[in-house]
Design an enzyme around this catalytic site. Structure first.
Site, short mmCIF file in Angstrom:
data_model
loop_
_atom_site.label_atom_id
_atom_site.label_comp_id
_atom_site.label_asym_id
_atom_site.label_seq_id
_atom_site.Cartn_x
_atom_site.Cartn_y
_atom_site.Cartn_z
CE LYS A 1 -4.16 -1.90 0.39
NZ LYS A 1 -5.26 -1.63 -0.55
CG ASP B 1 -4.13 -0.50 -3.92
OD1 ASP B 1 -4.47 0.50 -4.56
OD2 ASP B 1 -4.93 -1.18 -3.25
CD GLU C 1 -5.71 -2.52 -6.52
OE1 GLU C 1 -6.82 -2.55 -5.95
OE2 GLU C 1 -4.81 -3.36 -6.29
CG ASP D 1 -10.19 -1.38 -5.89
OD1 ASP D 1 -11.40 -1.69 -5.90
OD2 ASP D 1 -9.49 -1.50 -4.86
CE LYS E 1 -10.77 -4.01 -3.02
NZ LYS E 1 -10.28 -2.74 -2.44
#
Length: 368
Positions: A163, A191, A217, A242, A266
């Protein structure tokens, strides 16, 4: 067979360590767990993990929407009437995807138990030999992230996701230090959770070119498809969307604009397994590989995502990592190294510890 009772539990799961991404730090994980029971005593479990920055829902709002708006629509419904139930949900309230997911997942758990089949057999069968999971590293100092990554690789993980999404210069250092720590053969994914703008993204991609990142991402804001398209056009690296895709209408825009190479599905964004299958089919038509991502769900949401990932060949990767991040979970999920294991049990394939669910519940209700 009909649904006769629905219970809703607003609970909090303890994390092994704080989870930090570009826009929030979580010291524990708020979750909404649903329990559906039929008139024959068969029980299905579901889960919502809302994110007000992504799904537009809070923990409290999700609980109340399930209690007052959605769950009453399901009493006396056939558990297999999944299309009709979703239409009732959508006619009642726009959005609220994680609230809908909590009930959708429980329906699929019920359907599996009624038919004696694991969920993936009901939605496409076994499309993969196995599902490898990565280890996800939240935002820390670059050297701390590198140390975490090295330890995970030493313990057998072949995929690392980090992250980022703070200052570009520090994020560049994070990516470089992690790559140095894990060597050249381990897969590395990055991401930013909407943390950069277009200029920062291009700088990061340019200055980490030698780091062999699998994909970057959601580098920019969810709505900014124009910037995502421009980044993709000049980058040799893949770009995954995303937060920018919740439903098929969002995905149509992405496909038409050619704004992304890959899609992160998701369940909490899409509204559950049923609408997620539509996303996967549309992505397949566009030849866009997918991932099933995680909102750090318990064993319930994790296994729902795992069944979805197992059932479709277009879903090439997954992040079913939630159970690895909790001090104690509501059910046991087994991993063989970095491969998630499926049991022979029907439905989700897990045995939920009802006493523990009640122990961690802050407030609950029952709908009949």
């Amino acid at each position: 067979m009909r649904i006769k009772k629905i219970e809703v539990f607003a609970a909090r799961l303890l994390l092994k360590e704080p989870f930090v991404i570009s826009y929030v730090q979580l010291d524990d994980m708020p979750t909404i767990i649903t329990r559906l029971e039929t008139d024959e005593g068969i029980v299905g479990w579901g889960e919502a993990v809302p994110d007000q920055n992504v799904t537009g829902e809070t923990w409290e709002s999700t609980y109340h929407i399930i209690q007052h708006e959605l769950a009453p629509l399901m009493i006396n419904e056939d558990p297999f009437a999944i299309d009709r139930i979703h239409k009732k949900f959508n006619n009642k309230i726009d959005g609220a995807p994680s609230a809908k997911a909590a009930l959708d997942i429980a329906l699929y758990d019920l359907m599996g138990k009624i038919t004696g089949q694991p969920i993936y057999q009901l939605i496409g069968g076994r499309a993969h030999e196995e599902l490898q999971v990565p280890r996800v590293i939240s935002i820390k100092d670059p050297q701390e992230m590198a140390n975490d990554a090295r330890n995970f690789v030493d313990s057998g993980f072949r995929n690392i996701k980090i992250k980022v999404g703070t200052k570009a210069a520090v994020d560049i250092e994070r990516i470089k230090e992690v790559r140095k720590a894990i060597g050249k053969d381990i897969q590395l994914r990055v991401d930013a959770n909407q943390g950069w703008n277009r200029i920062e993204t291009l700088r990061v991609i340019r200055e980490t070119a030698e780091c062999n990142v699998d994909w970057y991402e959601q580098p920019v804001k969810a709505h900014d498809l124009k910037s995502l398209k421009e980044i993709r056009a000049v980058s040799s690296n893949k770009v995954m969307i995303d937060e920018g895709v919740h439903n098929i209408y969002d995905l149509i825009d992405v496909i038409e604009m050619q704004a992304a190479d890959m899609l992160n599905i998701k369940l909490m964004k899409s509204g559950g397994i049923y609408p997620a299958l539509a996303l996967a089919s549309l992505a397949e038509a566009a030849e866009m590989p997918c991932q099933v991502g995680s909102m750090v769900e318990s064993a319930i949401g994790t296994m729902a995502g795992a069944h979805l990932a197992m059932s479709r060949s277009i879903i090439e990767t997954n992040e079913m990592v939630g159970p690895l991040m909790f001090l104690r979970d509501v059910a046991a999920v087994k991993y063989n190294g970095d491969v998630i294991q499926f049991s022979d049990r029907p439905g989700l394939g897990i045995e939920v510890d009802e006493e523990y669910v009640k122990e961690i519940t802050c407030f609950s209700c029952e709908i009949k």
